[in-house]
Design a protein around this motif. Structure first.
Motif, PDB file in Angstrom:
ATOM      1  N   LEU A  65       0.847  -1.106   0.085  1.00  0.00           N
ATOM      2  CA  LEU A  65       0.079  -0.089   0.047  1.00  0.00           C
ATOM      3  C   LEU A  65       0.824   1.098  -0.028  1.00  0.00           C
ATOM      4  N   LEU A  66       1.927   1.224   0.806  1.00  0.00           N
ATOM      5  CA  LEU A  66       2.725   2.389   0.946  1.00  0.00           C
ATOM      6  C   LEU A  66       3.518   2.581  -0.391  1.00  0.00           C
ATOM      7  N   GLY A  67       4.004   1.587  -1.141  1.00  0.00           N
ATOM      8  CA  GLY A  67       4.488   1.511  -2.531  1.00  0.00           C
ATOM      9  C   GLY A  67       3.765   2.084  -3.321  1.00  0.00           C
ATOM     10  N   THR A  68       2.400   1.582  -3.444  1.00  0.00           N
ATOM     11  CA  THR A  68       1.399   2.206  -4.375  1.00  0.00           C
ATOM     12  C   THR A  68       1.248   3.663  -4.237  1.00  0.00           C
ATOM     13  N   LEU A  69       0.806   4.113  -3.286  1.00  0.00           N
ATOM     14  CA  LEU A  69       0.630   5.439  -2.968  1.00  0.00           C
ATOM     15  C   LEU A  69       2.047   6.289  -3.201  1.00  0.00           C
ATOM     16  N   SER A  70       2.995   5.752  -2.743  1.00  0.00           N
ATOM     17  CA  SER A  70       4.302   6.621  -3.039  1.00  0.00           C
ATOM     18  C   SER A  70       4.741   6.951  -4.565  1.00  0.00           C
ATOM     19  N   LEU A  71       4.586   5.677  -5.164  1.00  0.00           N
ATOM     20  CA  LEU A  71       4.678   5.733  -6.618  1.00  0.00           C
ATOM     21  C   LEU A  71       3.750   6.646  -7.459  1.00  0.00           C
ATOM     22  N   SER A  72       2.497   6.424  -7.209  1.00  0.00           N
ATOM     23  CA  SER A  72       1.436   7.335  -7.717  1.00  0.00           C
ATOM     24  C   SER A  72       1.590   8.828  -7.539  1.00  0.00           C
ATOM     25  N   ALA A  73       2.252   9.218  -6.296  1.00  0.00           N
ATOM     26  CA  ALA A  73       2.447  10.535  -6.019  1.00  0.00           C
ATOM     27  C   ALA A  73       3.650  11.038  -6.881  1.00  0.00           C
ATOM     28  N   VAL A  74       4.903  10.084  -6.848  1.00  0.00           N
ATOM     29  CA  VAL A  74       5.863  10.636  -7.638  1.00  0.00           C
ATOM     30  C   VAL A  74       5.611  10.711  -9.073  1.00  0.00           C
ATOM     31  N   LEU A  75       4.578   9.788  -9.725  1.00  0.00           N
ATOM     32  CA  LEU A  75       4.126  10.009 -11.233  1.00  0.00           C
ATOM     33  C   LEU A  75       3.609  11.310 -11.283  1.00  0.00           C
ATOM     34  N   VAL A  76       2.652  11.710 -10.504  1.00  0.00           N
ATOM     35  CA  VAL A  76       1.902  12.988 -10.829  1.00  0.00           C
ATOM     36  C   VAL A  76       2.855  14.161 -10.411  1.00  0.00           C
ATOM     37  N   PRO A 117      10.847  12.670 -19.343  1.00  0.00           N
ATOM     38  CA  PRO A 117      10.681  12.106 -20.387  1.00  0.00           C
ATOM     39  C   PRO A 117       9.666  10.927 -20.400  1.00  0.00           C
ATOM     40  N   ALA A 118       8.973  10.794 -21.566  1.00  0.00           N
ATOM     41  CA  ALA A 118       7.704  10.042 -21.597  1.00  0.00           C
ATOM     42  C   ALA A 118       8.037   8.667 -21.084  1.00  0.00           C
ATOM     43  N   THR A 119       8.947   8.202 -21.545  1.00  0.00           N
ATOM     44  CA  THR A 119       9.517   6.679 -20.917  1.00  0.00           C
ATOM     45  C   THR A 119       9.727   6.462 -19.532  1.00  0.00           C
ATOM     46  N   LEU A 120       9.927   7.415 -18.718  1.00  0.00           N
ATOM     47  CA  LEU A 120      10.016   7.334 -17.267  1.00  0.00           C
ATOM     48  C   LEU A 120       8.688   7.568 -16.817  1.00  0.00           C
ATOM     49  N   LEU A 121       7.719   8.338 -17.372  1.00  0.00           N
ATOM     50  CA  LEU A 121       6.515   8.509 -16.801  1.00  0.00           C
ATOM     51  C   LEU A 121       5.808   7.266 -17.041  1.00  0.00           C
ATOM     52  N   VAL A 122       6.064   6.371 -18.533  1.00  0.00           N
ATOM     53  CA  VAL A 122       5.200   5.130 -18.506  1.00  0.00           C
ATOM     54  C   VAL A 122       5.770   4.235 -17.632  1.00  0.00           C
ATOM     55  N   GLY A 123       7.053   4.293 -17.158  1.00  0.00           N
ATOM     56  CA  GLY A 123       7.743   3.226 -16.386  1.00  0.00           C
ATOM     57  C   GLY A 123       7.134   3.318 -15.079  1.00  0.00           C
ATOM     58  N   LEU A 124       7.180   4.748 -14.573  1.00  0.00           N
ATOM     59  CA  LEU A 124       6.196   4.929 -13.228  1.00  0.00           C
ATOM     60  C   LEU A 124       4.954   4.597 -13.102  1.00  0.00           C
ATOM     61  N   ALA A 125       4.157   4.769 -14.347  1.00  0.00           N
ATOM     62  CA  ALA A 125       2.598   4.485 -14.127  1.00  0.00           C
ATOM     63  C   ALA A 125       2.437   2.850 -14.227  1.00  0.00           C
ATOM     64  N   ALA A 126       3.331   2.218 -15.036  1.00  0.00           N
ATOM     65  CA  ALA A 126       3.089   0.780 -14.955  1.00  0.00           C
ATOM     66  C   ALA A 126       3.682  -0.065 -13.622  1.00  0.00           C
ATOM     67  N   ALA A 127       4.778   0.562 -13.164  1.00  0.00           N
ATOM     68  CA  ALA A 127       5.281   0.100 -11.661  1.00  0.00           C
ATOM     69  C   ALA A 127       4.068   0.562 -10.772  1.00  0.00           C
ATOM     70  N   ALA A 128       3.513   1.615 -10.601  1.00  0.00           N
ATOM     71  CA  ALA A 128       2.392   1.812  -9.944  1.00  0.00           C
ATOM     72  C   ALA A 128       1.115   0.909 -10.061  1.00  0.00           C
TER      73      ALA A 128
END
Length: 446
Positions: free
Chosen positions: A206-217, A225-236
């Motif tokens: 749960l902590l990881g999901t919320l953290s990655l989502s906040a980092v993404l936004v 770069p778009a590749t970084l944003l896509v990677g963060l979205a996929a990881a979240a």
């Protein structure tokens, strides 16, 4: 209410104030933090985002632990830990240590806040819960709105570190009242729950999901770069999937996703999250939008009408919820909030100070009317034995909205005007009104 119930409610209200005031007090200090450590706006906002992410992730954990281990001891531990973390933050030599102190504050604040609210849910009868949660909601809204004015004074006196120190008197007062007035009894089913295995994996996911989502936004503002944003979205997304699977399989999940199938729980979560997104956008954006035109203390004064409006109308909203049901004040308050935010879209904050103050007061009125009714509906949608779970879900929803609003902040203020901020806030308030109108229940589960 009996004297015992009034004392219990006073202890719960004081405990409730710790997390919101510390969350918003830092808003007026962000320009100073940015300059002191040489940060960008997006980086400085992490002093707020990290606090909200950890608070949201800790809410359901705190509720579950309270149901298992006993609520009184966790409230006391949380308050003491919150005070210690505040001292650490004030003395932090680096930005990273300041963020770490904020995270410790968040964990301890969640333990105290959720279990104090769950105690009120289990002790007070249904016919007095609306008023009680109205006062608790007033405490949360008042403290959140009081954060910028108090923070402005603290920054003027001691720099951004003063925002950590300013909360210490409140910590001491909350601890004294909890030790004297909060019931120390063990919750129903605590012994059976304590023997079950705690969901550590779910908590981490749960902590990881919320953290990655906040980092993404947040990274959207940095034009990564778009590749970084896509990677963060996929990881979240992957972590969210793993979290959902873990919670379905675990006998004692940290967040029982099954309760989200209860219509009132899900609707209350959407409504409180959306209205809190609107509130946090305004509280955090205004100091940044008027930077250079007024001091930190001046920014706090401009935001003060929201404090007055919410403080006056939160108890009124609670009484209306007890008399007429939860739906009407919840929906009506959200509509008022939407109107106020929509009215601010075309304004120039520097040239329309009086109208800005009026609309902020109207927004506070809407928040006060709606919040107590929504929180009460969510808290009583589950049986008393699950009071900790209900309180945790409600509080998590509140902070999920705050996280999204804070993460969007750097993107929305880049235009230099308040139009995107207030447009998003108005849209969020409309979503909250629709959720309240369609789903929020009027009849409690006893």
């Amino acid at each position: 209410m009996s004297p015992v119930e009034r004392r219990l409610l006073a202890a719960a209200c004081l405990t409730t104030t710790l997390v919101p005031i510390s969350s918003t007090m830092i808003a007026v200090a962000l320009p100073d933090v940015r300059d002191d450590f040489g940060l960008s706006v997006a980086a400085a906002v992490w002093l707020v985002s990290s606090y909200l992410v950890v608070t949201a992730a800790s809410q359901p954990v705190a509720g579950s632990l309270g149901d298992r281990l006993g609520r009184h001891r966790l409230v006391v531990f949380g308050i003491v830990g919150f005070g210690a973390a505040s001292i650490l933050g004030a003395a932090a030599p680096t930005f990273e240590i300041a963020v770490a102190a904020r995270c410790i504050q968040a964990v301890c604040g969640a333990l105290a806040l959720v279990n104090a609210a769950a105690t009120v849910r289990t002790v007070l009868p249904a016919e007095r819960r609306g008023r009680a949660f109205g006062l608790i909601g007033a405490s949360a809204t008042l403290s959140a709105a009081a954060g910028p004015p108090v923070g402005g004074i603290a920054v003027a006196a001691a720099g951004w570190r003063g925002t950590f120190l300013a909360v210490l008197p409140l910590v001491a007062l909350a601890l004294i009242t909890v030790l004297r007035w909060l019931p120390a009894g063990e919750p129903d089913g605590a012994r059976e729950a304590a023997r079950s295995r705690f969901d550590v994996v779910g908590s981490v996911l749960l902590l990881g999901t919320l953290s990655l989502s906040a980092v993404l936004v947040n990274q959207l503002a940095a034009e990564r770069p778009a590749t970084l944003l896509v990677g963060l979205a996929a990881a979240a997304t992957a972590l969210a999937f793993l979290f959902a699977r873990q919670e379905r399989a675990h006998p004692q999940p940290v967040l029982d996703l099954g309760v989200l199938r209860v219509r009132a729980v899900a609707a209350a979560g959407v409504a409180i999250g959306a209205s809190n997104l609107a509130q946090y956008l305004v509280l955090l954006a205004v100091p940044l939008l008027i930077e250079g035109h007024t001091s930190s203390a001046g920014a706090g004064v401009i935001l003060a009408p929201m404090l007055v409006g919410s403080g006056i109308f939160a108890p009124i909203g609670g009484r209306l919820a007890d008399r007429y049901g939860r739906r009407a004040p919840a929906m009506g308050g959200c509509v008022v909030l939407a109107v106020a935010m929509g009215g601010m879209v075309p304004l120039d904050l520097h040239e329309n100070v009086v109208l800005t103050a009026v609309l902020l007061g109207l927004a506070g009125m809407g928040l006060g009317l709606s919040t107590s009714a929504i929180v009460t509906a969510g808290a009583e949608a589950l049986p008393a034995a699950q009071a900790g779970v209900a309180a945790g879900v409600s509080s998590s929803s509140r902070y999920l909205g705050s996280i999204l609003g804070t993460s969007l902040l750097a993107v929305l203020v880049d235009s230099g005007t308040g139009r995107p901020v207030f447009a998003v806030a108005a849209a969020a308030a409309v979503v909250a009104a629709l959720a309240a109108a369609a789903f929020v229940q009027d009849r409690p589960v006893r």
